[in-house]
Each structure stands twice: as C-alpha cells, then as structure tokens.
Design a protein around this motif. Structure first.
Motif, mmCIF file in Angstrom:
data_model
loop_
_atom_site.group_PDB
_atom_site.id
_atom_site.type_symbol
_atom_site.label_atom_id
_atom_site.label_comp_id
_atom_site.label_asym_id
_atom_site.label_seq_id
_atom_site.Cartn_x
_atom_site.Cartn_y
_atom_site.Cartn_z
ATOM 1 N N VAL A 6 -18.523 -3.245 3.813
ATOM 2 C CA VAL A 6 -18.926 -2.232 3.331
ATOM 3 C C VAL A 6 -20.314 -2.711 3.421
ATOM 4 N N VAL A 7 -20.556 -3.152 1.700
ATOM 5 C CA VAL A 7 -21.952 -3.504 1.553
ATOM 6 C C VAL A 7 -21.865 -4.997 1.426
ATOM 7 N N GLU A 8 -23.156 -5.372 1.581
ATOM 8 C CA GLU A 8 -23.261 -7.179 1.726
ATOM 9 C C GLU A 8 -23.361 -7.446 0.104
ATOM 10 N N GLU A 9 -23.668 -6.991 -0.948
ATOM 11 C CA GLU A 9 -23.838 -7.519 -2.330
ATOM 12 C C GLU A 9 -22.806 -7.526 -3.399
ATOM 13 N N ASN A 10 -21.541 -6.598 -2.483
ATOM 14 C CA ASN A 10 -20.258 -6.813 -3.093
ATOM 15 C C ASN A 10 -19.460 -6.927 -1.911
ATOM 16 N N PRO A 11 -19.280 -8.249 -0.637
ATOM 17 C CA PRO A 11 -18.357 -7.782 -0.159
ATOM 18 C C PRO A 11 -17.030 -8.150 0.140
ATOM 19 N N THR A 12 -16.369 -9.442 -1.102
ATOM 20 C CA THR A 12 -14.777 -9.276 -1.037
ATOM 21 C C THR A 12 -14.253 -8.339 -1.128
ATOM 22 N N HIS A 13 -12.777 -8.074 -0.036
ATOM 23 C CA HIS A 13 -12.268 -6.804 0.181
ATOM 24 C C HIS A 13 -10.492 -6.739 0.558
ATOM 25 N N LEU A 14 -10.003 -6.417 0.709
ATOM 26 C CA LEU A 14 -9.054 -6.540 0.488
ATOM 27 C C LEU A 14 -8.277 -6.076 2.163
ATOM 28 N N LYS A 15 -7.509 -7.596 2.765
ATOM 29 C CA LYS A 15 -7.247 -7.179 4.056
ATOM 30 C C LYS A 15 -5.404 -8.061 4.132
ATOM 31 N N ILE A 16 -4.675 -6.778 4.907
ATOM 32 C CA ILE A 16 -3.069 -6.411 5.217
ATOM 33 C C ILE A 16 -2.918 -6.579 6.733
ATOM 34 N N LYS A 17 -1.502 -6.989 6.611
ATOM 35 C CA LYS A 17 -1.143 -6.872 8.157
ATOM 36 C C LYS A 17 0.064 -6.825 7.511
ATOM 37 N N GLY A 18 1.398 -6.008 8.532
ATOM 38 C CA GLY A 18 2.536 -6.263 8.555
ATOM 39 C C GLY A 18 3.268 -4.997 8.362
ATOM 40 N N GLN A 19 4.780 -4.638 8.195
ATOM 41 C CA GLN A 19 4.894 -3.478 8.711
ATOM 42 C C GLN A 19 4.700 -2.842 7.812
ATOM 43 N N GLY A 20 4.293 -2.979 6.361
ATOM 44 C CA GLY A 20 4.538 -2.100 5.783
ATOM 45 C C GLY A 20 4.180 -2.460 4.127
ATOM 46 N N VAL A 21 3.741 -1.788 2.823
ATOM 47 C CA VAL A 21 3.305 -2.355 1.345
ATOM 48 C C VAL A 21 2.692 -1.538 0.784
ATOM 49 N N THR A 22 3.239 -1.600 -0.353
ATOM 50 C CA THR A 22 3.083 -0.553 -1.247
ATOM 51 C C THR A 22 2.566 -0.945 -2.488
ATOM 52 N N ILE A 23 0.910 -1.312 -3.203
ATOM 53 C CA ILE A 23 0.444 -2.101 -4.051
ATOM 54 C C ILE A 23 -0.163 -1.059 -5.545
ATOM 55 N N LEU A 24 -0.448 -1.416 -6.325
ATOM 56 C CA LEU A 24 -0.825 -0.443 -7.327
ATOM 57 C C LEU A 24 -1.768 -1.325 -8.301
ATOM 58 N N ALA A 41 -0.464 5.048 -12.941
ATOM 59 C CA ALA A 41 -1.176 3.446 -12.183
ATOM 60 C C ALA A 41 -1.120 4.465 -10.709
ATOM 61 N N LEU A 42 -2.602 3.440 -10.218
ATOM 62 C CA LEU A 42 -2.576 4.847 -9.014
ATOM 63 C C LEU A 42 -1.514 3.477 -7.969
ATOM 64 N N LEU A 43 -1.431 3.942 -7.307
ATOM 65 C CA LEU A 43 -0.286 3.364 -6.071
ATOM 66 C C LEU A 43 -0.927 3.741 -4.413
ATOM 67 N N LEU A 44 -0.588 3.010 -3.417
ATOM 68 C CA LEU A 44 -1.303 2.876 -2.564
ATOM 69 C C LEU A 44 -0.444 2.188 -1.499
ATOM 70 N N GLU A 45 0.229 3.368 -0.652
ATOM 71 C CA GLU A 45 1.499 2.742 0.441
ATOM 72 C C GLU A 45 0.305 2.700 1.790
ATOM 73 N N ILE A 46 0.481 1.453 1.468
ATOM 74 C CA ILE A 46 0.009 1.158 3.116
ATOM 75 C C ILE A 46 1.077 1.399 4.927
ATOM 76 N N GLY A 47 0.489 1.949 5.950
ATOM 77 C CA GLY A 47 1.839 1.817 6.556
ATOM 78 C C GLY A 47 1.659 -0.060 6.987
ATOM 79 N N ALA A 48 2.461 0.469 8.552
ATOM 80 C CA ALA A 48 2.228 -0.818 9.326
ATOM 81 C C ALA A 48 1.527 -0.863 10.456
#
Length: 680
Positions: A89-107, A184-191
């Motif tokens: 998103v911005v070069e100053e803080n480049p690390t970010h999360l990538k998820i592939k699959g059939q869905g997962v919930t993270i918090l 906590a913050l929960l993010l339900e990420i779809g497939a």
C-alpha cells in the motif's frame, strides 16, 4: 517555625519548575494514549529480545522480526498464509498479509504482552463508538467480515461484510459496543486470495475533545489526557529517556522526522522496552499534548549515540569529528529542523524555516508551539558525548548566520550519565566539562532513582552545596523506589511501590527542590504512565516500577505520588522564602505568590505520631489559612486491576488553626500537607 515574609531569596523560582516526563514505556503511548486498539495492525512488528543481564556491557541485544505478533488464527482449513512485501500500500511499511484458501478467521488481540496473546486486550465499553478499518485487495472475488468479539465467541458489535475489489482500497465502518467487555478484532476472510494491511480499530468516544473533528482524528485517549490536564505540569519532557538513543543498530534511534505526518508512512522501530513502537503518538502529537495541558515542550534528540547503559562499548555511532557529514545530517540538521518545526514562522523569509513551519501548519497548528528547551542526548557521558554536544551547540549558534539558541531563547539540556553522586566538587562527570569548557549556560540533566531513605537522608540536603555560579540543574527523572536495586531493575513486588512511604519521601525531596530552586530549574517524576500487565515476564508485570499513573484498557489510576505532585504544582509561588525545619521528621519549604498575596508552605512529615505543627508569620498579617493533606499508612497505595480502580488515598482538607499571625497545622503520620496562607 518562623516564616519572615521579608526574608526572600533574590532569585525568582523558574515558572517551569515542576513538570512531567513522558516516555513510551509500559505501553504508555502505543496501547495507551493512542486511541488505536490494534497492536501490529500493519504487520511491521520488531522487538528487542531482552536478557536477564540487561546491563552487561558486552551485550548488544537482538532485534526480532515478528510480523505475526498479536495475531491469531481462530479457525479455517485448506488455506495458506504468508507475509509479503510485494506491491505494498505504501513503500515505507511494505510488509502485509496474503491469504489463499477456502476461508479463515483471524483476530488481533490488541495490547497485551508480546509473545503471550492469550488475552483479549481491547477494552470495549458499552455505548462507545469504534471505527474498524483496513486496506485490502483480492484476486477475483472475496469478502471480509469484521467485528469485535470475546473469547467465548460472543459478538459485542454488529458484523459488517465487505466485498473486496482487485485494487487496494480502504474499507471502514463505525460500530457501537453492546457491552463492556475485553474483546478482540475478528476478520472472517472468505474463499479466494486476499491481501490485507493497516488493520485498525479506533475508539472514537474515549478521545480528548471528541466533539472536535481535528482532535477526534488525532486520537488522544480522554481519561489519560484528563489526568495530565488535572495535574497541570509546567512542562513535558519527551519522548525519552532510553528510547531516544535506541538499541541495536543505530537506525533504531528515535528519529522525530519519522514520527510525523501520515501515520501509514511513519516507520516504527523496536522499542527499548521490549515492544514495537509504531509512532502513532509522534512528535506532533507530543507537542499538541503540551499545548492542551498548558505545558512547555522539552523535546530530546539523539546525540549520535545509542544507549550507553545498554552497551557502552558500541554506543558511539556518529562522531562529530570522524563522521562529519553523517553527524550534520543525523544530529545537527535534526536539531535545526526541530526548532523550525516547533517555533518557526509560516511567513518567515528564510526558506528552511518557512517550509518546516508550513508543514506544522498543514497538520493543523499554524502558530508556533511553546518550547524553551532542547535536550541533546539522554544518560550519555564521556569524551565522545561531550564533543558531540559542543559541536551541536556551536552549530546552532550559527545557522546561516543566525544564532538559533539566542533568537528563540532556548536552553540546551546536557546529560550527566546515570549517577546519583551529584555535582561533588565540580570535577565529576559532565560538571568538569561544563566548568572547563564554559558551558555554564546549559542545563545539567540529573536522574535519581533511590530508596525512600535516600530521599529523606541525602536528597534533603543534596543541592544545598551546589555551585550557584555554574550551570543550572534539570532533574528530569526521579522517583522513590522501595526495595531499590541498581537502576530500579529487579523490583518485582508492585505492592512495595507507589505507596504513601514513597510519596512522602518524594514530597520531602520536593521541598528541598523548592529551597534550592536558585540552582534547580526544572524537575520531573518518572516514568509517567504504565499499563497493567504490560510486560512479557509474569513475575514482573510492568517494564518499570513505580509509575505516576497506572491504567488498564478503560480507566486510569492516580497514585499517591501523583497527588503529591499535583499538590505542589497547584501551589507554586515565584518567590522563595528562607525557612528551615528544626524537626528531623519535618521537611518543608515556603514560597510566595506576590500578586495573589498568598504564602504556600509545603510540609512532608514521616513521624509516627500526630503533631500540631506551629508556624509564626512575621512582617505580614494573616487573613486566612487552609490546608490540603495526603496521609495514610506507609504501605497504603491505590489499586488497579483489569476491571476496577480503587483509590484508597486522595487529598483531603486538613486542619489548620489561625490565631493572629500564628498557625497550628495538624500533621498526621506519613503525610504531605500544603498550607495556603492568605495575607492581608
């Protein structure tokens, strides 16, 4: 005891005598003053791996990269998770999360100890409004459902589902807490394949001046700001402390230019106190805090050295003689630009000054801040530091022909290591450098973390014999530590600190400070804030004991030490009177506010029996008198846990009897009293 109103010391007391020291220790900024409730929402976390032998000189520590810190996988199957730096998103803080699959919930657990994210640290309050936001993009179609929830799977806000597009976009929603509970913050990420960054939950209700959009976005926690406002300190020293120097690689030193502007572009660093410092509260926010509580800013900048306490052998990173260009860029320019950023005129003819002033104005503050001091280094010592300090001072006296020290009326603060030996004969530590090289116009930074007994026995007379013709003193860190060990470390029993005993000891020291205010310019208790359970080590659940103000996810707790500070700050006169205690258990000072015709008598009493203390006023007539007192058993303290605050000790109205010009003040065992005498 006799107080002769005509026996006034010739030197006026500095109007900035009593202040505070704000360092991001114990999650006091990240996880505290900041309204941001997620921890490591941008996946950039690094931290310093601690050691039991913290002060072993050959140690340099180890920086750990942990972009998954404070995140957990709740459920999901057939998915892949990775951290990537590609196409950020911005070069100053480049690390970010990538998820592939059939869905997962993270918090995200929020601010609980790094390495132990078993607890939910977002203190949701029923009725408060929270803004959940994040950046995301997807390959093909996918969804993300966001909400706040508890460990027993109860949702405490409404769920919101977003359809994620193929480009980076910001998604956000405002939700209201349904009950007061740790969440906590929960993010339900779809497939599908989804990338996520800059995940955020901000409290929009418990924010200082929340009805003002500017302050709402600035995001300063209301109850913590209120505690500072009620204290009314005359100055704020920031941002440290040890974090100014940094640890490990020199790039981890605190660089104020990285802490201003767009928060997404602020490049955080490992914190000296074991966690990641996002700079959500950066230099601009610190200056605004000063503005809001009516305090003068005392910023500290790095002097070209990392923490000498941590590792003196490799502390010197930029030498003014050896690394001239780097020293100019990393130290001198940082000092010059900070002066222009804080004090510059948006209409200045000097381009450099105007540009920094315009930048400040673009953030919402067109007028200069209030700043009369600039600190160079922290707890530094030795030849390298002294040469670096002198080089900075000389450079500030000639910036394109301008003497910025003189022009802006600045005083430079010079470090004096970590000793508690004081000035001695004027040849010890930095005092020898000051007196030999003619730097008496600097202010010497001294620190005292000692036992209550030390403050009663040595602190009371420590400054009586200081050279009145040398530099002034800035005691920028001090506190009474019960069961004191070297530098305050290894103090594991919180019940032995922030007690009435330590508060009275500090009150005794503060009377000595007032009596010696012709040589002492400023003083600040340290540290200021600490969050309960803010350390990984369960045997020592805070980075440091004691602290002036403790807080949990929802409330703050003011210690007896806080109330002693407040009592002194509320009654600071500008004229010092010559007084002396004749009782070994009574420590006192007396000052005058000439305009109000008020006399302030501060009394710290560590005796074991109630006494009626007699004061006779000479060469003035008494109109009235009142007393404010703080007292209690020596181990009595105020309490805080995750659910509640219990204040066992608060100031009360004391007893004072007036007969003509004679007063009788009731002193309880283990007490601090302030007697305000109105003169005719």
């Amino acid at each position: 005891m006799i107080i002769d109103i005509k026996k006034k010391k010739p030197t006026k007391i500095n109007d900035l005598l009593f202040g505070i020291f704000y360092e991001d220790i114990g999650f006091s900024a990240d996880g505290g003053m900041s309204s941001e409730l997620t921890q490591n929402g941008n996946f950039q976390c690094q931290y310093l791996k601690e050691s039991k032998k913290l002060f072993k000189k050959e140690r340099i520590g180890k920086i750990i990269n942990e972009p998954w810190k404070s995140w957990k996988i709740v459920n999901g199957e057939e998915f892949e998770l990775e951290m990537t730096r590609e196409h950020p998103v911005v070069e100053e803080n480049p690390t970010h999360l990538k998820i592939k699959g059939q869905g997962v919930t993270i918090l995200n657990t929020g601010f609980f100890p790094l390495g132990t994210p078993s607890d939910y640290g977002m203190g949701v309050v029923k009725g408060n409004t929270y803004r959940i936001s994040f950046y995301a993009r997807a390959v093909g179609e996918s969804t993300i459902t966001a909400y706040l929830g508890t460990k027993n799977n109860k949702t405490v806000t409404e769920k919101t589902t977003f359809t994620i597009s193929s480009d980076w976009n910001k998604y956000q929603v405002e939700v209201v807490g349904k009950e007061s509970v740790d969440s906590a913050l929960l993010l339900e990420i779809g497939a599908g394949e989804v990338e996520i960054d800059f995940v955020s939950v901000r409290d929009l209700t418990n924010v200082w001046r929340a009805d003002n959009e500017y302050f709402r976005e600035l995001g300063l926690r209301k109850d913590m700001m209120q505690a500072l406002y009620d204290l009314r300190p005359r100055f704020v020293r920031f941002p440290g402390g040890c974090i100014v120097e940094g640890v490990g690689p020199y790039e981890n030193a605190y660089r104020w230019k990285n802490t201003i502007g767009d928060r997404m572009k602020r490049k955080g660093t490992p914190n000296r106190w074991g966690y990641f410092q996002s700079y959500d509260i950066g230099f601009y926010e610190f200056f605004v805090i000063c503005d809001e509580i009516g305090a003068s800013a005392v910023p500290m900048i790095n002097a070209g050295l990392t923490c000498q306490c941590f590792n003196d052998k490799v502390a010197l990173r930029v030498d003014c003689d050896r690394d001239k260009e780097a020293f100019k860029t990393d130290v001198i320019d940082y000092a010059v630009d900070l002066i222009y950023f804080a004090l510059g005129d948006v209409n200045a003819s000097d381009d450099r000054e105007r540009e920094w002033a315009e930048l400040r104005a673009s953030y919402g503050h067109p007028t200069p801040f209030k700043m009369r001091h600039l600190g160079i280094g922290n707890e530094n010592w030795g030849d390298a530091y002294e040469r670096n300090f002198a080089t900075v001072k000389k450079a500030l006296q000639d910036v394109d022909g301008r003497n910025l020290i003189e022009e802006y009326g600045l005083s430079l603060v010079i470090a004096n290591g970590v000793t508690t030996k004081g000035q001695g004969d004027g040849t010890f530590g930095v005092w020898n450098f000051i007196n030999k090289e003619g730097h008496q116009d600097a202010i010497v930074d001294e620190h005292y973390y000692c036992t209550p007994e030390w403050f009663f026995e040595k602190g009371d007379s420590l400054y009586d014999n200081y050279d009145r013709n040398s530099a002034k003193v800035f005691i920028s860190e001090y506190a009474a530590h019960n069961k004191y060990k070297k530098y305050g470390r290894n103090i594991k029993k919180e019940e032995e600190n922030n007690t009435m005993l330590t508060a009275v000891a500090e009150g005794a020291f503060m009377t000595s400070i007032e009596r010696n205010s012709d040589v002492i310019d400023m003083v600040a208790y340290a540290p200021l804030f600490a969050k309960i359970r803010s350390n990984v080590n369960p045997e020592r659940p805070a980075n440091w004991y004691p602290n002036l103000i403790w807080f949990n996810a929802r409330e703050t707790m003011r210690t007896p030490n806080y109330y002693v500070q407040q009592m002194f700050m509320e009654t600071d006169g500008e004229t010092l009177l010559d007084v002396k205690s004749e009782d070994k258990n009574v420590y006192l000072s007396a000052t005058m506010n000439e305009e109000k015709r008020e006399l302030y008598v501060k009394i710290a009493y560590n005796g074991e029996a109630d006494v009626s203390y007699e004061i006779k006023i000479e060469n003035a007539d008494v109109e009235s008198a009142k007393s404010t007192t703080l007292y209690g058993d020596k181990l009595l303290r105020n309490l805080i846990d995750n659910e509640r605050v219990i204040e066992n000790v608060t100031p009360t109205e004391g007893a004072v009897y007036v007969e003509g010009n004679e007063l009788k003040v009731a002193l309880a065992p283990m007490s601090v009293s302030v007697v305000t005498v109105k003169l005719k």
